[in-house]
Design an enzyme around this catalytic site. Structure first.
Site, mmCIF file in Angstrom:
data_model
loop_
_atom_site.group_PDB
_atom_site.id
_atom_site.type_symbol
_atom_site.label_atom_id
_atom_site.label_comp_id
_atom_site.label_asym_id
_atom_site.label_seq_id
_atom_site.Cartn_x
_atom_site.Cartn_y
_atom_site.Cartn_z
ATOM 1 N N HIS A 439 0.841 -1.200 0.000
ATOM 2 C CA HIS A 439 0.000 0.000 0.000
ATOM 3 C C HIS A 439 0.876 1.249 0.000
ATOM 4 O O HIS A 439 1.044 1.928 1.025
ATOM 5 C CB HIS A 439 -0.940 -0.014 1.207
ATOM 6 C CG HIS A 439 -2.015 -1.046 1.125
ATOM 7 N ND1 HIS A 439 -1.943 -2.248 1.799
ATOM 8 C CD2 HIS A 439 -3.179 -1.082 0.417
ATOM 9 C CE1 HIS A 439 -3.027 -2.974 1.540
ATOM 10 N NE2 HIS A 439 -3.789 -2.290 0.700
ATOM 11 N N ASN A 440 1.412 1.561 -1.158
ATOM 12 C CA ASN A 440 2.301 2.713 -1.319
ATOM 13 C C ASN A 440 1.870 3.516 -2.538
ATOM 14 O O ASN A 440 0.859 3.218 -3.179
ATOM 15 C CB ASN A 440 3.749 2.243 -1.446
ATOM 16 C CG ASN A 440 3.897 1.141 -2.482
ATOM 17 O OD1 ASN A 440 3.300 1.194 -3.556
ATOM 18 N ND2 ASN A 440 4.691 0.115 -2.154
ATOM 19 N N THR A 442 3.117 3.656 -5.445
ATOM 20 C CA THR A 442 3.157 2.889 -6.692
ATOM 21 C C THR A 442 1.838 2.162 -6.913
ATOM 22 O O THR A 442 1.316 2.113 -8.039
ATOM 23 C CB THR A 442 4.316 1.879 -6.657
ATOM 24 O OG1 THR A 442 5.540 2.565 -6.353
ATOM 25 C CG2 THR A 442 4.456 1.165 -7.988
ATOM 26 N N HIS A 443 1.317 1.571 -5.849
ATOM 27 C CA HIS A 443 0.006 0.916 -5.953
ATOM 28 C C HIS A 443 -1.072 1.927 -6.335
ATOM 29 O O HIS A 443 -1.930 1.636 -7.192
ATOM 30 C CB HIS A 443 -0.343 0.255 -4.622
ATOM 31 C CG HIS A 443 -1.786 -0.153 -4.505
ATOM 32 N ND1 HIS A 443 -2.355 -1.124 -5.277
ATOM 33 C CD2 HIS A 443 -2.786 0.334 -3.693
ATOM 34 C CE1 HIS A 443 -3.642 -1.257 -4.955
ATOM 35 N NE2 HIS A 443 -3.924 -0.389 -4.006
ATOM 36 N N ASP A 591 -8.536 -1.574 -7.846
ATOM 37 C CA ASP A 591 -7.819 -1.751 -6.577
ATOM 38 C C ASP A 591 -7.268 -3.168 -6.439
ATOM 39 O O ASP A 591 -6.225 -3.374 -5.811
ATOM 40 C CB ASP A 591 -8.767 -1.432 -5.416
ATOM 41 C CG ASP A 591 -8.037 -1.277 -4.096
ATOM 42 O OD1 ASP A 591 -6.822 -0.973 -4.106
ATOM 43 O OD2 ASP A 591 -8.675 -1.462 -3.050
ATOM 44 N N GLN A 642 -3.902 -17.092 -2.428
ATOM 45 C CA GLN A 642 -4.128 -16.300 -3.628
ATOM 46 C C GLN A 642 -5.265 -16.870 -4.466
ATOM 47 O O GLN A 642 -6.085 -16.122 -5.006
ATOM 48 C CB GLN A 642 -2.836 -16.245 -4.453
ATOM 49 C CG GLN A 642 -1.713 -15.465 -3.794
ATOM 50 C CD GLN A 642 -2.107 -14.022 -3.524
ATOM 51 O OE1 GLN A 642 -2.534 -13.298 -4.418
ATOM 52 N NE2 GLN A 642 -1.964 -13.607 -2.277
#
Length: 738
Positions: A439-440, A442-443, A591, A642
């Site tokens: 969660h930065n 870049t995301h 998202d 995943q």
């Protein structure tokens, strides 16, 4: 006394009862008896019921509507019938010299019409004869019946000793009046039967004394008396319904019955359902072969009303139903991640805004010509590599993407946004992002790139306004600003200051919204400063709605609402509510968009999100807390986690996205790749290979080696290409075999 068995009972408004209203049914069965035909055994209740019928204008519409309609029908029938007979009498006597018959027929009919009109006016529109209203109605009915019988040709010949060449039988008029007489003889069934039987006996006696043939007299009498029995049966059924309505009204009180128009959509829906129940109830009383089926319809409709009454949100999804067939780990993870009962507020802005065409203008404030060439792919290339942009911009992908999109769509010109202001805003927004693995900034930039692709490759490209685009850019870039790297559940369980500030309600998403607008408090970074107040409010509400929709605890509710409201009806982006829902769908899909990217990009993002989850798990262990599902680096089966995330959350979301847009670009680039990634993770599960990060900072594994070990992946340089259809089929068979 014998109780009358009644097939259905009603609610307070006069409709069939649900299971929760059974005490009213018992009360109804115990009070209606057959000892005195159809009448309440309790005299005080019977008196109240008769008072309601007589004074219907003092009671709510729903309880007296049928009385008014029936009375109106009787009055129309009476006046029309009187006029027809009056004209026929005049025509029949116009050729005769004697005025006796003419005076009798015309005088009696005209006099009765005048008398009845006066009685109706005095009893219904004044208080003079209000207490005698029922008696007045019955009296006028008896008189008109007597006049029709007396004015019949055989009787007039008997009285005046004169013969008419042409006449109309009184029986037709009597039968018409009989069919509508239940509206005026509405006291009870016994009076209805007795009064009409007396009319039949009066007709028989009078005509037996006349010259009319006995066979004709008895034939007409048998027709009339048969009709009396038929109408009595109808009266009986109608009376049951009326008395059921009265009991429900009496029990629940007058205040509970509203005659006003519905004020909400739910009230309108309930009104339609109740009306349907009432219609099916009447059918069940008259159509015997279909009674069982109609009874089932009534039962189902009652259940619908009970659900609508008991649920504050009719679109609310049962999390237990969603997770019913999942394995235990996935069930716990889905519940921890998505279960929240708080509703999402609706946007109510009605602003319609000018649309613009896409005009690409390259802003020349970038580091290399190579980067400019890459940025041109925004909106066209789904597998946009944001890691490359981060490297080229010295870890400033967010501000770069924000500035580029503002220029690309010429929003700075159309909305009069100062270049320095929007540059300052995006720079400040990027600085608020923390250096988290996933969660930065870049995301955030990658979410914007994904959202722009969905917009440009769908019907939204021609329908969104400048304001919609600006809100999408800001919401995409700010949707995770200042994210601490922990989940909402973790913050709430640890009584974090953020959870305290936002009352445990969409904690992170509330904080992201607040931070996004806090930056605009400074003049040098207020990107919305040029908007007038109404447009500012509209854009602000849209940004908030989009950011709050990324809260995974609202995922099931949103998905269910969207499918119910859009996939089952026409697409209408011009309608504000639907446009907002579609944009929320876009940002939600963007998202989690890494799950729909090519395998190499997906693995990079998966490694980062796992590392962030595991870091939270390490802290939970240090605090001796229960480790959140799939956050334990020592035990988590990454392929299983995943695959479960994609299967249960991402794939249903992208199926709805693709179903709404019906775009071949989204189908091929996004939805199909989601399925490929799911199959690949499931293949890894089938090989029983548990991949964990045993130490902080370790990766899932060598991306290239992992791809190479997966059958029939093709490598072109460092780019791992999409699996071909044959490989997909092979993977499906292998997975089923395992």
């Amino acid at each position: 006394m014998t109780k009358i068995g009644i097939g259905r009972t009603t609610t307070q408004e006069g409709y069939p009862l649900s299971a929760t209203d059974m005490p009213l049914k018992d009360e109804l069965l115990s009070q209606i008896t057959i000892g005195r035909f159809l009448k309440f055994s309790n005299d005080s209740i019977e008196m109240m019921y008769q008072n309601l019928i007589v004074n219907w204008n003092r009671y709510p519409e729903k309880i007296t509507k049928s009385f008014k309609q029936d009375l109106r029908l009787y009055l129309y029938s009476y006046y029309l019938l009187s006029i027809v007979y009056l004209i026929l009498y005049i025509v029949a006597t116009s050729d005769h010299d004697s005025g006796n018959i003419s005076a009798c027929t015309i005088g009696l009919m005209a006099g009765h019409m005048l008398f009845s009109t006066i009685m109706y006016f005095l009893s219904f529109y004044t208080d003079l004869f209000r207490s005698l209203r029922a008696s007045a109605l019955i009296l006028t009915y008896l008189i008109i019946a007597a006049i029709l019988i007396i004015n019949n040709q055989p009787i007039q010949e008997l009285i005046f000793d004169e013969k008419m060449d042409h006449y109309m039988s009184c029986m037709l008029g009597l039968l018409i009046l009989l069919s509508v007489s239940s509206s005026i003889i509405h006291t009870n069934l016994s009076w209805f039967f007795i009064i009409n039987s007396l009319i039949a006996i009066f007709y028989l006696i009078i005509h037996l004394c006349s010259d009319q043939s006995i066979s004709t007299t008895f034939f007409e009498f048998s027709i009339y008396i048969s009709r009396v029995f038929i109408e009595s049966k109808k009266f009986y059924l109608h009376e049951i319904i009326s008395r059921e309505k009265f009991l429900a009204f009496k029990r629940n009180g007058e205040d509970h019955i509203s005659s006003s128009e519905p004020q909400t959509e739910i009230e309108e829906i309930m009104g339609y359902l109740k009306e349907s129940i009432e219609c099916t109830k009447l059918l069940s009383q008259s159509v015997i072969p279909t009674r069982s089926k109609i009874g089932r319809v009534q039962e189902l409709l009652n259940k619908v009303i009970d659900i609508i009454r008991s649920k504050s949100n009719i679109y609310k999804v049962s999390i237990d139903a969603i997770t019913k067939n999942l394995d235990e780990d996935d069930r716990v993870f889905i519940k921890e991640t998505t279960n929240d009962s708080q509703p999402i507020a609706k946007l109510r802005s009605k602003i319609k805004i000018r649309k613009t065409d896409e005009i690409i203008t390259i802003h020349k404030a970038y580091n290399t010509d190579e980067l400019i060439g890459v940025l041109k792919q925004i909106g066209k290339n789904w597998n946009f590599d944001m890691f490359f942009v981060r490297e080229c911009t010295q870890n400033q992908p967010l501000s770069t993407m924000g500035r580029y999109c503002i220029k690309k769509y010429t929003l700075d010109e159309t909305l009069n946004i100062n270049d320095e202001v929007f540059m300052n805003y995006f720079y400040e927004l990027e600085m608020r992002y923390k250096d988290n693995p996933y969660h930065n900034s870049t995301h955030a930039a990658d979410v914007l790139a994904s959202a722009m692709f969905m917009i440009n490759r769908s019907l939204l490209a021609d329908l969104l306004s400048d304001f919609d685009l600006l809100a999408t850019i800001i919401a995409s870039l700010g949707h995770d600003v200042a994210h601490p790297g922990f989940t909402n559940r973790f913050l709430i369980n640890n009584k974090d200051i953020l959870a305290i500030n936002y009352n445990d309600y969409s904690v992170l998403e509330m904080m992201h919204c607040s931070t996004t607008f806090q930056i605009m408090q400074e003049d040098h970074s207020n990107i919305l400063v040029s908007l007038d107040f109404d447009h500012y409010l509209a854009v602000r509400k849209l940004i908030i709605e989009m950011i709050l929709s990324t809260d995974m605890s609202k995922h099931w509710d949103f998905l269910a609402q969207f499918k119910a409201k859009t996939l089952t009806g026409p697409k209408n982006i011009d309608k504000l509510e639907q446009r907002v829902d579609v944009l929320k769908l876009v940002i939600k899909s963007a998202d989690v968009g890494h799950a729909a990217k090519t395998r190499d990009l997906h693995l990079k993002w998966s490694r980062l999100v796992c590392e962030e989850f595991f870091a939270q798990g390490d802290i939970e262990k240090s605090k001796n807390q229960q480790v959140s599902m799939y956050c334990d680096r020592e035990t988590t089966d990454i392929p299983k986690s995943q695959a479960g995330f994609i299967r249960n959350i991402v794939l249903p979301l992208y199926e709805v996205l693709a179903g709404y847009f019906a775009s071949p670009y989204i189908d091929e680039s996004c939805l199909e790749q989601v399925k490929v990634n799911l199959l690949t993770w499931e293949y890894e599960m089938g090989r029983n290979r548990v991949k964990t990060l045993t130490q902080p900072g370790e990766s899932i594994g060598d991306t290239d080696n992992m791809a190479a070990e997966t059958p029939r992946y093709r490598r072109v340089g460092t780019q791992i290409m999409k699996i071909d259809p044959d490989t997909i089929s092979w993977l499906q068979k292998k997975y089923q075999a395992s």
